[in-house]
Every structure is written in structure tokens, then in C-alpha cells.
Design an enzyme around this catalytic site. Structure first.
Site, PDB file in Angstrom:
ATOM      1  N   GLU A   1      35.226 -58.757  -5.913  1.00  0.00           N
ATOM      2  CA  GLU A   1      36.413 -59.128  -6.967  1.00  0.00           C
ATOM      3  C   GLU A   1      36.933 -60.202  -5.889  1.00  0.00           C
ATOM      4  O   GLU A   1      37.748 -60.858  -5.880  1.00  0.00           O
ATOM      5  CB  GLU A   1      37.520 -58.565  -7.731  1.00  0.00           C
TER       6      GLU A   1
ATOM      7  N   LYS B   1      34.529 -55.576   9.036  1.00  0.00           N
ATOM      8  CA  LYS B   1      34.003 -56.565   8.789  1.00  0.00           C
ATOM      9  C   LYS B   1      34.847 -57.463   9.203  1.00  0.00           C
ATOM     10  O   LYS B   1      33.658 -59.100   9.527  1.00  0.00           O
ATOM     11  CB  LYS B   1      33.865 -56.783   7.316  1.00  0.00           C
TER      12      LYS B   1
ATOM     13  N   ILE C   1      46.503 -57.623  -6.530  1.00  0.00           N
ATOM     14  CA  ILE C   1      46.716 -57.686  -7.811  1.00  0.00           C
ATOM     15  C   ILE C   1      45.934 -56.395  -8.656  1.00  0.00           C
ATOM     16  O   ILE C   1      45.798 -55.668  -9.910  1.00  0.00           O
ATOM     17  CB  ILE C   1      45.346 -58.882  -7.417  1.00  0.00           C
TER      18      ILE C   1
ATOM     19  N   GLU D   1      57.887 -56.458 -22.573  1.00  0.00           N
ATOM     20  CA  GLU D   1      57.105 -55.398 -23.066  1.00  0.00           C
ATOM     21  C   GLU D   1      58.161 -53.862 -23.164  1.00  0.00           C
ATOM     22  O   GLU D   1      58.751 -53.831 -22.157  1.00  0.00           O
ATOM     23  CB  GLU D   1      56.036 -55.388 -22.590  1.00  0.00           C
TER      24      GLU D   1
ATOM     25  N   HIS E   1      48.980 -49.766 -20.147  1.00  0.00           N
ATOM     26  CA  HIS E   1      48.596 -49.347 -19.436  1.00  0.00           C
ATOM     27  C   HIS E   1      51.352 -48.567 -19.366  1.00  0.00           C
ATOM     28  O   HIS E   1      52.181 -48.505 -20.385  1.00  0.00           O
ATOM     29  CB  HIS E   1      49.335 -50.099 -18.703  1.00  0.00           C
TER      30      HIS E   1
END
Lengths: 289, 382, 289, 382
Positions: C20, C43, C96, C209, C247
Site C-alpha cells: 500500500e 530498508k 491511514i 455520522e 466502524h
């Protein structure tokens, strides 16, 4: 006439039903301290030394309108008692308890950064404003009201220096024993700031000892901000490097900081005379007044 | 309280930190048998708590049974900086390519824990700390959260640990912090943390100091304590009595209450030309028995020629002290060393009334008491 | 022309080597976002999508002078990644990741109270200033630069409402997806304050919501402090009480707060019209401009 | 994820919270045997996860074997609010004088944990919370420190718990917080926490909800999950597929991506005069297979007369969705329910190209799509 505590200070004693708590609460009351409550879980409703006991510091402070707390709680439970005081309406907590694990104090230290409540100690003799209030275990009779502020990392050394002052008729505004542990609440800089801001304090005694760098930091602070004359004393000049002397504060690291000499040099550089003996400290103070 | 290497290694290994195979031995035969079992080369390491063990001959690397026997024989029974070696750790030697340093301690200046990593581990880490402090990366820990994994990684990458072992080193550091935190460590160190030729990470030494004040909640470690003490007989006795005691090389014995005041008494002995024989703090609120024990301690030190007993009472009461002094001295036909007493503070007047002035000299001020004790010592010395 | 991010924002992508992270870093770059580095432990030294990867956020931010970070790290490690961002030189972190344990976020929330760094999310689509920068996974092509600020708890609903605006030629200053989790960094009030203070934002859309009381608090804040006209939308009007819809933000407690009606009433009382459909929201906004 | 009472009780008991003796039974004989073993009186309690178990006849107190048999027989196999009872917990009855309430949950408004204590525990605690919120003392916890012991004490004394049991109640609350924290609890409650006539404290019920997002690090609890699920068949299927799904009582099936958008789709169905049959969120980034599963789910609901598929792509790609829809529908000779599709956002154009428009109706806007689906449902319904 004082910093932090006076005869208006309303005091809660945490651990008032224990041996030390009971004895020293009695001594504090005898000295004239306004002890208004005790706080001991499970002992609410009792009365000790004529003051009511509550189960929590919150209840004690709320019901008796207290603004300071003194902690006489055994080391295993002392950090929790300090946390409780910090999360109550009091704005000064004085922790007398010796032997609190250092990691507990690191957590307390974090909490201190989040609250406005001031902590003095732990492992300290407490704070006294002669003739008004004593919060802790200092022997009240050696103090006398006056115009010298005193801050010290060591308990009995405080008494020694105070007696040298008092015997000459030099009284004290307030004396603060900040404690000798590696992690403490109020430090030299905090105490110096209080005395500097107190119009009645005309001179300051600062008693340090080997270990750590608090005295060095205090010297820098004095140089930058303190106009009130300061005389110093540093215990441990003859302590051999690397040896542990009494409490954890008194470890000399090998790296040249934390030694008596580095502290004395730092103070001298800041214009602070350091006495070789307690008598010499009194001489310096006398010369300031 | 400092754990022995073998104890600390066990604690580290139990927590999952890789350590070489090792066995404790208290005689040469067992040491050789252990070496055979582990396979050569092995290191034979004196289990004594003194710095610079290796340089002083307390660690030997051996390649076969003969060498193992010779080394064990040499080390067992030797005196390392005054400490008798009665046990060795026989440990598989590590084929290393790098020596790192990892440690966790309390930064008292900051009032918070600090984790440290360096790629310059090995015997000279103290020098590195002195001469090139930036070679040791320090990561302060918020003790309310504990060490976040990213902090271990950050310290390790910042120190320049090679990427292929960085994860393993970070994991060792994280475990070391957890140990330090769970076990009330004062310091926990691995030096060296070796990187082997096949890119594994192994703790070749282990240091763990426990906060004495926290031993009440570390019963498993507290049990190790007796074993871990050792050293000077008088200091062992002080441990037993629960005194803060340090033996020095002078001849004026010093007893007092409170570290700062006792140190000041030492300083004044020095100031007035004497030499302190010891530091002995009887602590706060001492009862008569404790006072008696303190005198017993100081009298046991044959270097002591004169004693100064300096008490400024806060929680300590002058009458208790006086009673203790009387009890300690009344048992003697002749007082072993002249004792000067100075009492001030809580109940000092009661104390003065009780004190048997036939047995001691009384002075009113600290300065006078110290000067008298120094003079007494000089007299005896002549 | 925007809040929080613009074409000067220098972005680190945490987790840029994962599926992602790599994909969306590419999308962000394609959109024109100034992505300057990736950060993935172990990395360091690699390059992904043409940007250098570092082992730590600290190194990435220091070397590339970054001031924002986007977190694409799996839920088990995401809280640690957020802590790392909060303890680095960046002053904005956008998380995210969906599915971070709530207790991890409670600890992050504590840390947020101690630092100046702002967190957006987690479990959010990110933030976009159309034509300048997007930090997150929002589909850039539906946005258009303009003068409407948008803040929303829900990702795809945001896209829906934005498309209703864009189709009418109404562009956006910045759109912020604050995320639907129980514990988030930037909330409605924070976002409303940013838009109110932005001279280029002439109207605000707020998409809430059911569940929690953030919309009610936002209504109070609007009433007290917000002069910019606001239009609202509340999802979940037909959600049955006590059912969990998608959720954790969408749990209706039985007690009359947290329902769609209580939120709509609160907003209406604050003078905020609430659309029945996304189209109606666009109607209200159009009427403001 | 909600644990059954018997599971939660085991977790609490393992942590040291006192619970009555109890045994789980799935048949009448075992239940009676357990009752005999425990000793009367015992409570026989249906192990189903519905509120108001007691009032609905799912808990019976019995005094002898005959009553136990009768009660177990009545409860095992009964339907409690639509859930079949196939296990009972047989539990020693507690001779109580007080019923307290203790609980720990996340206060999302404050973003921190909160511990709660009340002396008005028992079946009516929700009413108490509603009518007299001050009767429940709330103590917020800083999650970086965890619960300080003083906080447990303060909450308990503040709630007015009697002093002789206050320590025990504080200790239960402290343990409950630790459990909640260690086990990633969403809520942990004991209601009632009974005070017995001999002044002991016993957890007579146990509620433990686990944060689903944290199950990856709670393997022991995650294993309990299957057992703890149960209930509606379609909801079980949704669990299997990993969908957020809620069954409702209308006839318009709704599939979408993202909770807010799906709720909005429901709201619009309602707004345009239809009745939603379900909430189904396929989540972000769904691949074709997931889309196929979602359609399969909704088709399995016999109440559904029409379906609206509403996708606004962000990470979800329109082409994947279209492929999934095609795959799901191409298997049918006849499409079971008419499907309206609306695709927007990422790759919507690619999606429209792929989508087999012989199988579905396509609408460009959300409003149109919903209206069409509502109309379809009305048609079927007639």
C-alpha cells in the site's frame, strides 16, 4: 516573611495513623502548624492528634480545605501516596519517606511535569517557616524567624548550619530540605528562585554535596538570575572517588563533574563564597546582612 | 546491589537475550569438565566484582584441557584487587567480528531512564565515554510509556550498527530495558555485545545493578544478594547491621546521623589535619542498640585511634544515642579508643544528662568535637 | 489557499516499501505531492518511486528536511510508527492505517497532549489540498481547487460529497478526512478552527455520522466561534439503535446522545443546515457562495 | 468480540477475582450433577449473549435436584430473543447483602480509559446511569501510567462502598483494569459484584468485550471467538467473509464501500421511500472475489427484493468491482434480484467498460441509483 508555607497553610498528613506519621503530626501541631486532616485508606472517620482522618487525600483536602500535604508513608507505598497528593486539590506535597525506589520516582517525576502541584523531597526533612509552620521532621527549636533563606540536600547538615546561624541571632525566612535522592521534586534552582522572589529573604544559604550536577546548575542560575547574596557549603570534599557515601546522591563519577571541587569552583565562579566549615558559612552570611 | 556476571547472565538469558553457553565452577576439575562439555575455545572468568578483571589476569582464553586446567588453577584462589576468587565462569568463546555496547541506566540529571548504544564496545568504553561522548548514542525513555520499539531502533541505527544485525541489536536493547524496568535495575549493561562472524548477536558480558531500595519487591534477586556481596569484612559487617559504611585509610573513626552531616564531619577531620578512618551513617531515628552496633563497628577497625560521635537530632533522639553510647562503653574495663561525643538537636539536653561522662569526652560544637578527636588520634599515634 | 498542506509540504512516507505504501506514495507523487523520503526500518539506502528510503523517520526528516509524514504501516505496528513520527522533526503526521487497537490509540492520544505535532487519523483517507498536495489515499481526480473546506469522519462519503461539489464547479481549499475511529488526532473542532482561520475558505462542509458526541461538540464550537458558513451531513439516520455499523464510531448509545437526530438538532441549533442527501449539502454550499 | 459469561468468569477467576464455583453443562443430567457437586442453592444460567436474560427466564435459582432438573430442562433448548440456548452455567448462589457495580471501558469522548464504581449494582444499572449518573463514580485513567492504586481506592470510597470491604473492592477494580488493559478489553464489567453476608466480595456476573482490532495479539481469546459468536446465520456468514454486516428488516439489499457511504446509502433508500434490508460494507481495496461474496450474501437473504451496489473508489478500484459483479452474476441462468450499480472514483471508467450491462442496471449518481433500486423493490413486491 516566607516562601511556600506559613501559618495559613492548611496541612493534610498522609499516613497519620502510622508510628512516624502520628508522632510528627503531633510535633507539627505542637510547633503551631495548621494540621487540618489526616489521610489513610480505611481509617476514615477516626481522629488522631485531634484532627479528623479521611480515606483519601481528595476527601481530606476537599472537606478541610487543605492546600498542602506531608507524606509519611512506607517506601513501598510512598510513590502512590505522592501520585495521590499530586492528583488532589493540594498544591504542595512534602515527601519525607526515605528509600523510595528510584524507578518509582522517575514516574513521579514525569507526572510532576504535567501538574502544577509542587513536590518537596522525597527523603527530605521537610520545610519550615520558623514560628509559623513546619511540614516534616525538622527539629523546630533550632530555627528562628529572620531573613535568611536556606536550601539543603541533606537533613542533619541543614540542622547543623541552621544552628550555626541561630546561635548568632541570624534567623530564617524559610528552610527547605530538598532531599538527597537522585530524583527529587523541588531542586536548588526552584528553591533559589523562590527565595530570590521573596522580598523578605536578604541572604541565602545553599548546602550541597557531592554527586550529580545540581549544584553546578544552581551556580549557573545564580550567576544569571539571583541578586540576593548566596553562601554555599559542599559536603564530601574528602570523599574518595567512586565510593558510595550514604545516599545515592553522593556518588562521585570519575569524569570530573559531581566532585566537591567542581561544585565549589562553579559556585565561586558565580560569586558564591563556599565555607570550609559550617561556621564559615555563618561568617559569610553575617557579612551579607 | 551488583549481581555477579554469572547471575546477571542467567537473568538476561532467561529474558531471551542470547548468551554463550556457560557453567559456574568452584574447583579446577569441575572447570575443566565444563570446558570439555562446552567445547574449546572457552574463556575462564573470575567471578569477582572488581573492575578491570581481564587486565588483572582474571580472564583467560584456553584452547584445550591442559590450558583449561592451568588457567582454572591460576584463577581459582587468586586475589584480584584484594578479593579472593573462589568461583569461575567457564564460557564458550565467541568468534566475534564486532564489539558493541548497550546499556540502560537512570539519568539523574534528566530524572528519566536512558538507553545507550555504541559500536565501540569492549574494554575501553569508559575511555570512549570520556573522549568521544557522541560515539555513545543516548535515547531517553519516558518511564510512563516505557521504551517504544522505535526508540530502540532509532538508537541502534543512529549509533551506526550495521543494518543486517540492527534488528537483533534493537531487540536486545528492548529486552534489556524491559529487564531493567521489571527488575528495578540501577544499571543494566552488555559490554561487549558481540557480533559473530555468522552475523549473530551474543552478550559476552552482563552487568546488572539492582536498586537496593527496590529489593523488597524483587525477592528472587534479593536472595542473590548475600552471594553477590563479599569483599571487605568490615563492610560486610556494616551490611549486616544495615549501616551506610565506607572504610577509608585514616585513623579517626567517625559516626554520625545523616549522610551530609557525616560527610561534613569527615571534611572537618581533614580540615583540622586528621585522617578519617571511615564513613558511618547510623541513619535517622536510631535506637540505642544501633548506636552500640556503630561503636562496635568502629572499634573493630584496628586502624582507628580515636572516635568522634556527632549527632544532630531530628528524628534521632539524643537520649537514645546517649543510652546506646553508655551501653556500648560500660561493657569495657578500659575504653578501647577515646570517644568524643557531640549531641545537638532533639532531646540533646536529656542525652547530656544520661551520658556517662566518665567514658567519653563531650564537646558542644562540631568544630570542637572534631578538633578534640583529631588531637586524640595524634596522641595515640605518638 | 489551503490549510496544513500545500506544494511546499515535504512528505515522508512511513512503510513506503510495503504494498500500500508503495502504491499510494506513487499516486501521491503523480498528484504532485512533494514526497521527499520513505522510512522503513532495515530498508535504509534503498530507493522507491524515486525517493530515498531511511531506516528511521528522524533520519528521513533530518536529511530531507521533511515536515510531514504519512503512515502506511500495518495495524500491529502502526501505533509505534505514529509515536515515531510524533517524536521526529515533522509537525504533521497522517495515519491511514485501519484497525489500530483502541488501547494503542489511547496511548498515542496521551502522547499527542505532550507534543506540538498534529495527527490526522488514523483510519482516514488523509488530507488533500487540490492541485498542490495529497497525503493519503484520496482519489485526486475528483477534487478541484476552490474555496470550500471539507472535513469528514468517513472516507468514501467524503468522495461522494466532494464529487457533488466538484460537478457543480465548486472547488475545495483543503479536504480533511479525520477518520472514523473512536480515538483520533485532529477532530471536527480542530479542523473547523483551521478553516475558520483560513482567509481563502469561504464555506465549510462537515460530514459526520452516528456515534460519539464529536458533532455535538462541533456544533457548540461553530455557534461560539465560527463565522464561515457551514453545511452539514450526518450519515446513519436509519441505523437502528445499538447496532454496530462498520466502524466503531458508528455505535449508537441508547441514551439519546450520539444519534443522528441529536447531531442534526445540535447543528441546526448552531445555524448549520444539514442536508438529507449529498446533493442537498451541495445546494446549501452553493447558496453560501 | 463478546465473551460468554462462563468464559469471562474464567478469565476473571484466573486473574484472582473471586467468583462463585461453577460448571458449564450442555445437557440436563450434567447440569443436575454439577448442581449436586456445588451444593444448593445454585443458579442455572443460559449462556447466550442477549440482554435481560434473567427477566426473559434464562436464569433460575434452584434449591434441590428436582428444581435443578426442571430448570435445566426448561432453559436448555429454549429460545431467548431468537437465540437458541444450548449451554447453561451452573453456579453456586451467593448469599449477598449488597450488589455493587464495577467496570472499565474506553471513554471515547476523553480518549482515555475510565473505571467505574457504583453501590447500586444489579439489573437496573442502565437505569441508574440514565436517571442518576452521579451514583456511578468515574475515574479516568492515564493509559501511559495505568491505574494507580490510589485511583481504585478513591473511586471506591467516593462511591460510598462500606469501609470494611472497600479494600477488597478496590483490589477487584485494580485487577479488572489490569485485565482490561492486558487483554485489550473494550469493556470489562462485573455486575453485580456481590458483598456477602460474611463481608466477602464475589463477582456474580462477568462481562468482557475484546477489541476486535487487537485479537491478533490475544491468541487465547481469539480462539474463544468462534464459540462466542452464534446468532443470526447471515451475520455468521458475514463474519466468515470478514464483512461489516448488519441485517435489517427491509427489502432493499445494500452493498457499498466505507461505513459512512453505506450508511448514507441506507439513509437515501429510506429517504426515497424504501426499506433497507441490510448494511454491508465491503471495506477498502476489495478485489473481485470479495465483491462476488458480497452479492452472494445479499442474495442469500430471502427478504431482499432488489439490490443497490454503490462504490466510490479510493483504494477500491472500479475495474475490480465490475469484474466481481460480472463473476457473481454470470453464474446465474436468471439474476435472482435486480441489481443497480453505481460506480464512481478510482478506475470507474474502466469499470464501466468491463461491466456486463445485460446483468445489471447502471446509474451514474447515487441518488438515481437508490431511487431505481427502491422502484425495483416496489415492483417485485407487488
Amino acid at each position: 516573611m516566607s516562601v511556600l508555607v506559613d501559618d495559613d497553610t492548611r496541612v493534610v498528613v498522609q499516613g497519620i495513623t502510622g508510628g512516624e506519621g502520628k508522632f510528627h503530626a503531633g510535633q507539627m501541631i505542637e510547633y503551631g502548624t495548621n494540621v487540618v486532616a489526616g489521610a489513610v485508606p480505611g481509617k476514615g472517620g477516626q481522629e488522631v492528634n485531634g484532627v479528623p482522618v479521611y480515606d483519601t487525600v481528595d476527601q481530606a483536602a476537599r472537606e478541610e480545605d487543605a492546600d498542602a500535604s506531608v507524606v509519611f508513608v512506607p517506601p513501598a507505598f510512598a510513590a502512590d501516596a505522592i501520585f495521590e497528593a499530586l492528583d488532589s486539590p493540594v498544591d504542595l506535597a512534602v515527601a519525607i519517606t526515605e528509600g523510595i525506589p528510584t524507578q518509582d520516582m522517575a514516574r513521579v517525576n514525569k507526572r510532576l511535569s504535567e501538574v502544577d502541584t509542587r513536590l518537596i523531597g522525597p527523603n527530605c526533612p521537610g520545610i519550615i517557616t520558623p514560628g509559623e509552620a513546619k511540614l516534616g521532621i525538622l527539629p523546630g527549636n533550632i530555627f528562628e524567624s529572620g531573613n535568611v533563606g536556606l536550601v539543603s540536600r541533606s537533613g542533619t547538615l541543614t540542622y547543623q548550619v541552621v544552628s550555626n546561624l541561630t546561635e548568632r541571632g541570624i534567623g530564617q525566612t524559610t528552610a527547605i530540605g530538598i532531599g538527597g535522592d537522585p530524583i527529587i521534586g523541588t531542586d536548588f534552582v526552584d528553591a533559589l528562585r523562590l527565595f530570590e522572589d521573596d522580598p523578605d529573604t536578604d541572604a541565602i544559604v545553599m548546602c550541597g554535596e557531592i554527586g550529580g550536577e545540581d549544584e553546578e546548575e544552581a551556580a549557573t542560575f545564580i550567576d544569571d538570575y539571583v541578586d540576593t547574596p548566596v553562601a554555599g557549603f559542599i559536603a564530601g570534599r574528602t570523599a574518595p572517588p567512586g565510593k558510595r557515601m550514604g545516599h545515592a546522591g553522593a556518588i562521585v563519577s570519575g569524569s570530573g563533574t559531581g566532585t566537591a571541587q567542581s561544585k565549589i569552583d562553579a559556585l565561586n565562579d558565580a560569586g558564591v563564597p563556599v565555607g570550609d566549615t559550617p561556621e564559615e558559612v555563618a561568617d559569610h552570611i553575617e557579612s551579607f546582612l | 546491589m551488583k549481581l555477579h556476571e554469572y547471575q546477571a547472565k542467567q537473568v538476561f538469558a532467561d529474558a531471551g537475550i542470547p548468551t554463550p553457553p556457560s557453567t559456574l565452577a568452584d574447583n579446577v576439575d569441575d572447570a575443566v569438565a565444563a570446558a570439555e562439555e562446552i567445547g574449546y575455545p572457552v574463556a575462564i572468568k573470575a567471578q569477582v566484582q572488581v573492575g578491570g578483571r581481564g587486565k588483572a589476569g582474571g580472564i583467560k582464553l584456553v584452547d584445550d584441557a591442559d590450558e583449561a586446567r592451568e588457567a582454572a588453577d591460576a584463577i581459582l584462589g587468586m586475589d584480584l584487587k584484594g578479593i579472593h576468587v573462589d568461583r569461575v565462569l567457564v564460557e564458550g568463546a565467541v568468534d566475534f567480528v564486532n564489539e558493541l555496547y548497550v546499556g540502560v541506566t537512570m539519568d539523574r540529571g534528566e530524572g528519566k531512564p536512558v538507553a545507550m548504544v555504541s559500536t565501540r564496545g569492549g574494554v575501553n568504553i569508559e575511555e570512549v565515554a570520556e573522549e568521544d561522548p557522541d560515539a555513545i548514542v543516548r535515547e531517553h525513555i519516558d518511564p510512563s510509556f516505557g521504551m517504544h520499539p522505535y526508540q530502540a531502533r532509532r538508537a541502534v541505527y543512529e549509533a551506526g550498527v550495521e543494518r543486517d544485525v540492527a534488528n537483533d541489536v534493537a531487540s536486545v536493547l528492548q529486552t534489556l530495558y524491559t529487564l531493567w524496568d521489571d527488575r528495578d535495575g540501577a544499571d543494566a549493561e552488555i559490554n561487549p555485545l558481540m557480533v559473530t562472524s555468522d552475523r549473530e548477536v551474543v552478550a559476552a558480558d552482563a552487568v546488572m545493578n539492582i536498586d537496593e531500595d527496590a529489593l523488597f519487591r524483587q525477592p528472587e534477586l534479593a536472595e542473590m544478594e548475600e552471594d553477590a556481596a563479599g569483599g571487605d569484612d568490615l563492610e560486610a559487617k556494616a551490611d549486616e547491621y544495615g549501616f551506610d559504611y565506607v572504610r577509608l585509610d585514616g585513623n579517626v573513626g567517625i559516626i554520625g546521623n545523616g549522610a551530609g552531616l557525616v560527610m561534613t564531619t569527615l571534611d572537618l577531620v581533614d580540615h583540622y589535619g586528621g585522617k578519617p578512618a571511615n564513613f558511618l551513617d547510623i541513619g535517622g531515628g536510631a535506637k540505642a542498640e544501633r548506636v552500640t552496633n556503630a561503636l562496635d563497628m568502629v572499634f573493630s577497625d584496628e586502624n582507628v585511634d580515636s572516635v568522634v560521635f556527632n549527632i544532630f537530632g531530628g528524628i534521632t533522639r539524643g537520649d537514645e544515642v546517649a543510652r546506646g553510647i553508655n551501653e556500648a562503653l560500660e561493657g569495657f574495663d578500659e575504653i578501647p579508643k577515646p570517644v568524643v561525643v557531640r549531641l545537638a538537636g532533639t532531646n540533646w539536653e536529656e542525652g547530656m544528662e544520661i551520658l556517662n561522662e566518665d567514658l567519653v569526652t563531650v564537646e558542644k560544637t562540631l568544630e570542637d568535637a572534631v578538633q578534640r578527636a583529631v588531637a586524640n588520634a595524634e596522641e595515640v599515634d605518638q
